[in-house]
Each structure stands twice: as structure tokens, then as C-alpha cells.
Design a protein around this motif. Structure first.
Motif, PDB file in Angstrom:
ATOM      1  N   ALA A  89      53.978  55.091  43.163  1.00 42.98           N
ATOM      2  CA  ALA A  89      54.166  55.877  41.945  1.00 42.98           C
ATOM      3  C   ALA A  89      53.273  55.342  40.824  1.00 42.98           C
ATOM      4  O   ALA A  89      52.923  56.069  39.904  1.00 42.98           O
ATOM      5  N   ARG A  97      42.600  52.952  38.752  1.00 41.50           N
ATOM      6  CA  ARG A  97      43.876  52.691  38.109  1.00 41.50           C
ATOM      7  C   ARG A  97      44.623  54.020  37.929  1.00 41.50           C
ATOM      8  O   ARG A  97      44.020  55.065  37.729  1.00 41.50           O
ATOM      9  N   VAL A  98      45.916  53.972  38.037  1.00 36.93           N
ATOM     10  CA  VAL A  98      46.741  55.064  37.535  1.00 36.93           C
ATOM     11  C   VAL A  98      47.611  54.452  36.444  1.00 36.93           C
ATOM     12  O   VAL A  98      47.103  54.143  35.371  1.00 36.93           O
ATOM     13  N   VAL A  99      48.926  54.285  36.715  1.00 42.43           N
ATOM     14  CA  VAL A  99      49.733  53.614  35.697  1.00 42.43           C
ATOM     15  C   VAL A  99      49.353  52.124  35.657  1.00 42.43           C
ATOM     16  O   VAL A  99      49.137  51.529  34.610  1.00 42.43           O
ATOM     17  N   TYR A 139      47.453  47.034  30.441  1.00 41.73           N
ATOM     18  CA  TYR A 139      48.052  48.266  30.980  1.00 41.73           C
ATOM     19  C   TYR A 139      49.268  48.739  30.183  1.00 41.73           C
ATOM     20  O   TYR A 139      49.734  49.859  30.374  1.00 41.73           O
ATOM     21  N   LEU A 140      49.798  47.874  29.313  1.00 51.77           N
ATOM     22  CA  LEU A 140      50.858  48.244  28.372  1.00 51.77           C
ATOM     23  C   LEU A 140      52.120  48.781  29.038  1.00 51.77           C
ATOM     24  O   LEU A 140      52.927  49.444  28.400  1.00 51.77           O
ATOM     25  N   THR A 141      52.261  48.535  30.306  1.00 48.41           N
ATOM     26  CA  THR A 141      53.473  48.977  30.991  1.00 48.41           C
ATOM     27  C   THR A 141      54.021  47.806  31.793  1.00 48.41           C
ATOM     28  O   THR A 141      53.307  47.213  32.590  1.00 48.41           O
TER      29      THR A 141
END
Lengths: 166, 390
Positions: A89, A97-99, A139-141
């Protein structure tokens, strides 16, 4: 009627202008790397770490020494299934990159211990490990633990090794 | 029919098409690589454009047309134009540079537009005189939540300045915005507009109480969005109380309106089912062990957001557009829409459960992409075949 509306509009534009200036200041700090904000904690090296480069860190967590043999294809196959179910996901196995970051080449950039610690202990890694902190800043996540067992974690590592060999 | 409102509603549908394209590209990036596109920037563009360009834009127009069917007052026209500028400004700037100066400026402009809109609606007196009490109650609460939602983004600057960026506070401030926009403004406004079509609903004492409880518990639901960081028992208790009261009051309101509900359109029935499911999920998430698992699961979070947006808000918007004669009725298209929304949300909800059992839905990402393609198809057909031209 028209002038009245214009009069009402002008304060709105002024406020948005002021907010703009304020936001510029705010994001300026941010742009210089949000790792700055962690510099209050002791020995922050995050600002100097580029997550794209190779690191010898073993990370923070229960894996301190991982022995690697030749790539076990059956184990890698199991790892691929776990990866698809629980990681895809947010991560792809390519360099895109995705998330989160693309994981092609991750076994060349990171130690096996670091990879397994990041999978099983992401919250602490992103607070304490220099690479982990730099990744969070980029990535801030926040990555979350996906309830994988230690065996599954090892299988994912094997899948990454196989993926990087291709 | 008023030509200006029709014109702007066609713009809203155009934005819906743009939104589905953005969603489609995001889904495509899960199955194939696109060089040079930053997924996270595109994701921000998608969500901000959805809020401003589709949901706010359409809901605001529909509320304006409740006030005056025949003319679009100049003051409201400005609101719509500035909302449009901020929506496209956010789309481009978030896509190009993420959360930086330009996108923050357009976001701020959007917030100011929402303030101005709220002020104009309250000034128009329609909430007192023109609407039945159920509709007026829901819409005024939705506008108050709309303004409250901005407390989140405005807190980000100070939080950053205080060095709290990497703490739960920062994330929780973002959730103020998300929660009060979606559960507060959009959901209540959607149901408020729906209730406005009943000419003479008078609320009995019990229904009035349930309406109040539904609105107040909507505010308390915010605590659910703080549970991810394990903030402790008081937060957990508030979240659980909010979720339970929200579910009960929702069901009681439905029972209170039970004579009207069987006559609703298919889109509204879908939204009723989705709202009930959402209220049930909120209670389940408050069970500690379950919550931890859910909050760590991206697909479930994305599923919840799309249950709200695709399952509740967009159907209510489309239903209003049809009911007020801005869109032609097309039962097949409505069925395709509902089918696509059910499949999309079901995929996102099911995969995490199946993964626990070691089961993978075959071609999961491709299926999600395929359903996104259906949404684009629906948006395009609505625009070209079923919207009335000026």
C-alpha cells in the motif's frame, strides 16, 4: 452594491497576503529540513544524512546480527507474498517512491539488521536512528508496524535480496 | 432555470472529472512507474482539490440555490470564483512543490472563502426562515464546523515554530481539518440539503434532542482521530462516547424520518447505508486492540475516507443536482456509480482482513485502477450526456 463588495473583499485579500508572508517564514524553516526540529534531542546527526546513500547503521531494535547465506528462493517467494499483502500500500519493489521509498537496491543501501529493525520497530527507528530520522523528514509519513512475525520479516529481507539481484 | 448557477454546476462537474483523473493517475502509479511524478505531491493535489474544487464548490452552489433559485448574487459569485481559483491554485502548486509557500497561500485563500461563504449564508436568513428545522439545524452546524476546521491548519505554523513538528500534536492538528471538513461540514451539509426538500417537517421534542446529540457527537468524533498515538484513557473514553452517541442518534433520526425514507432515490439510499456503516465502524475502531490495527493500516484509512466521499457525500451532491433539475436522471448511470463505489471501498476494506489470513486478492492494485477508470467514465458521461447546458 459593487463598491460594497469590493470593500469587503479587500480585507480578505490583505489577510491572505499576511498569511502568505507568515507561511513563507514557516515553510522556510521547514525547507532547511525538518530534521532541525529534532536537534533538541541529543546527538542529532539526521540533518547530515542523505537517505539515498549507503549507511552502515544497524538501526535500533531486536536484530543485532543477521547471518546471510545464499539467496533462498522459496523463502523469498514467501517474503514477496507478505510484502504484497502488508507493505505494497505504501512501497513498491522498484526504485519509484509512492507513499514511502521504492525498495529496489535497499539491500545495497542498508544492512540486513537495519532493514529488519525498520520493519519491526519503525516508530523507534524514526526517532532514534539517524537514517530513520532522515527518512521521516523526507517522506513525512510515519511508517507503522504491520504485525509481521520475525520469520516473515526475515522472508521479506530475502525477497529484497532476490529483488536486488535481478 | 438560472443560467449562472447551471454554468457553475457544470464547472463543478468539470472539477469532478479532473478529480477522477487525479485519482486514476495515483492508482496507476501503484501498478506502473511514472518518472518525474511525485506521488505524495500528487496525493496532496488530489485531496485538496477534492475538498475545494468538488465537495465545497458543489455543496456551496447547492446551498446558494436554496437561498435563491433564480439569481446568483454578486457576493456569492465572488465566493465561487475565488473558490475555483484556490482549488486550481492548490491543484497546481501542491503537484509542483508539495506543502510550500504557494500551496499554503492558496489553502489560506480557500479558508477565507469558506469564512466568507458562511457569513453570507447566515446573513441571508434562509437558515431561520426558508428551511425546515431539521435542514436548517444540519446546515448551520455544518457551516460552523466548516469554519472550525481551519483551526487545524492555522495551528500548524505555531506548532512548527514551537518545535513540535515531529510530535502527535502536529498530526492531530491536520486531523482537525480533515475531520471537521468531512464529518463536520460535508456530511452534515449533504444530509441538511437532502432534508430541505421536505416541505413541512416539524421536529418533535425527541427528534430535536437526537438532532442536537448527532451534531455534538460529530464534534466528539474528532477524538477518534487522536487515538492512533495512544493518548490515554480519557481520550479513548471521549472517542467511544462520541462514536456510540453518534451511531444511536443517527439511527434515531432515521427512525424519526422513517415515513419519508422509503421514497428516497437510489443515491440517497446508498448514502443512508454508507452513513450507517460509517457510524458502526467508528464504534468498532474505539475497541483498543482493533483501533491499533486499523490505524496502522493505510488501506483501511483510505477506505474510510472514500466511504465518506464516494459513499456519502458525492451521492448526496449528485442526488441534489438531479432533484433540482441540474442533472438529468439516469438510473443505469446511478447503478454503475453505486456499483463502482461499493467495489472500490470493499476492496480497500477487505484486503487488510484477508491479508491477516494470508490471502491476497489477485490483481488487487489493477482492480482498484480499473474501478478508478469507471469513476472517470461516470464523471464524463454525467457531464456530456446528462447535464443541462446554459
Amino acid at each position: 452594491m459593487k463598491t460594497k463588495n469590493l470593500r469587503q473583499l479587500i480585507p480578505a485579500l490583505l489577510i491572505s497576503g499576511a498569511a502568505f508572508l507568515y507561511a513563507c517564514g514557516g515553510s522556510g524553516n521547514d525547507a532547511s529540513s525538518s530534521a532541525d526540529t529534532t536537534s533538541n534531542s541529543a546527538a542529532s546527526t539526521a540533518a547530515s544524512v542523505d537517505p539515498a546513500t549507503k549507511s552502515d547503521s544497524k538501526g535500533v531494535g531486536k536484530f543485532t546480527s543477521v547471518q546471510l547465506g545464499p539467496i533462498d528462493d522459496a523463502m523469498a517467494e514467501k517474503g514477496k507474498a507478505v510484502f504484497t499483502a502488508k507493505c505494497s500500500a505504501c512501497h513498491k519493489a522498484t526504485d519509484q517512491r509512492v507513499v514511502g521509498p521504492g525498495l529496489k537496491g535497499v539491500t545495497q543501501r542498508r544492512t540486513p539488521e537495519w532493514i529488519m529493525n525498520q520493519i519491526t520497530n519503525p516508530a523507534e527507528m524514526e526517532q532514534k536512528d539517524p537514517v530513520g530520522k532522515a527518512l521521516l523528514a523526507k517522506y513525512l509519513t510515519q511508517m507503522t508496524f504491520q504485525n509481521v512475525t520475525d520469520d516473515e520479516t526475515r522472508q521479506i529481507l530475502e525477497y529484497f535480496r532476490q529483488n536486488d539481484k535481478q | 432555470m438560472n443560467s449562472a448557477i447551471t454554468y457553475y454546476l457544470r464547472l463543478a462537474l468539470t472539477n469532478f472529472i479532473v478529480l477522477t483523473v487525479l485519482g486514476l493517475v495515483l492508482r496507476y502509479m501503484h501498478i506502473a512507474d511514472i518518472d518525474g511524478v511525485n506521488y505524495q505531491f500528487l496525493l496532496h493535489a488530489h485531496s485538496h482539490f477534492a475538498f475545494a474544487g468538488w465537495m465545497f464548490f458543489a455543496i456551496a452552489l447547492l446551498i446558494i440555490s436554496l437561498i435563491d433559485k433564480n439569481t446568483l448574487a454578486r457576493s456569492f459569485k465572488w465566493v465561487m470564483i475565488l473558490a475555483l481559483i484556490s482549488a486550481y491554485g492548490m491543484l497546481v502548486s501542491f503537484y509542483l512543490q508539495g506543502y510550500k509557500a504557494v500551496s499554503i497561500t492558496f489553502s489560506t485563500l480557500f479558508i477565507i472563502v469558506t469564512y466568507r461563504f458562511t457569513y453570507l449564508v447566515f446573513k441571508s436568513k434562509i437558515l431561520k426562515n426558508g428551511l425546515n428545522p431539521l435542514s436548517a439545524g444540519l446546515i448551520s452546524a455544518s457551516l460552523i464546523f466548516l469554519c472550525l476546521s481551519s483551526a487545524g491548519p492555522f495551528a500548524l505554523g505555531p506548532l512548527m515554530a514551537l518545535g513540535l513538528k515531529n510530535t502527535p500534536w502536529y498530526q492531530d492538528a491536520i486531523y482537525i481539518y480533515l475531520h471537521f471538513q468531512m464529518n463536520g461540514f460535508m456530511l452534515l451539509a449533504g444530509w441538511g440539503m437532502f432534508a430541505s426538500v421536505w416541505p413541512n417537517v416539524s421536529l418533535n421534542k425527541a427528534s430535536k434532542t437526537w438532532l442536537k446529540l448527532f451534531v455534538w457527537s460529530t464534534a466528539a468524533l474528532y477524538f477518534i482521530f487522536t487515538l492512533w498515538s495512544k493518548p490515554g484513557v480519557p481520550f479513548q473514553a471521549l472517542a467511544a462516547a462520541g462514536a456510540i452517541v453518534n451511531l444511536v442518534s443517527w439511527l434515531m433520526l432515521c427512525i424519526g424520518c422513517r415515513d419519508q425514507l422509503p421514497k428516497c432515490s437510489l443515491l440517497v439510499k446508498a448514502a443512508l447505508a454508507a452513513t450507517t456503516l460509517k457510524c458502526i465502524f467508528q464504534v468498532i475502531v474505539c475497541i483498543p486492540g482493533v483501533g491499533e490495527w486499523v490505524f496502522s493500516n493505510r488501506d483501511l484509512i483510505i477506505g474510510y475516507i472514500h466511504l465518506l466521499t464516494l459513499g456519502i457525500i458525492s451521492p448526496l451532491i449528485l442526488d441534489q443536482m438531479i432533484r433540482r433539475g441540474f442533472l438529468k436522471r439516469s438510473l443505469p448511470l446511478v447503478w454503475i456509480y453505486i456499483g463502482a463505489a461499493v467495489v472500490y471501498v470493499a476492496l480497500l476494506f477487505l484486503q487488510p482482513f484477508l491479508a491477516r489470513l494470508g490471502v491476497l486478492i489477485p490483481d488487487y492494485e489493477i482492480l482498484l485502477f480499473a474501478v478508478s477508470l469507471v469513476f472517470l467514465f461516470i464523471a464524463v458521461v454525467f457531464f456530456f450526456k446528462f447535464s443541462f447546458k446554459r
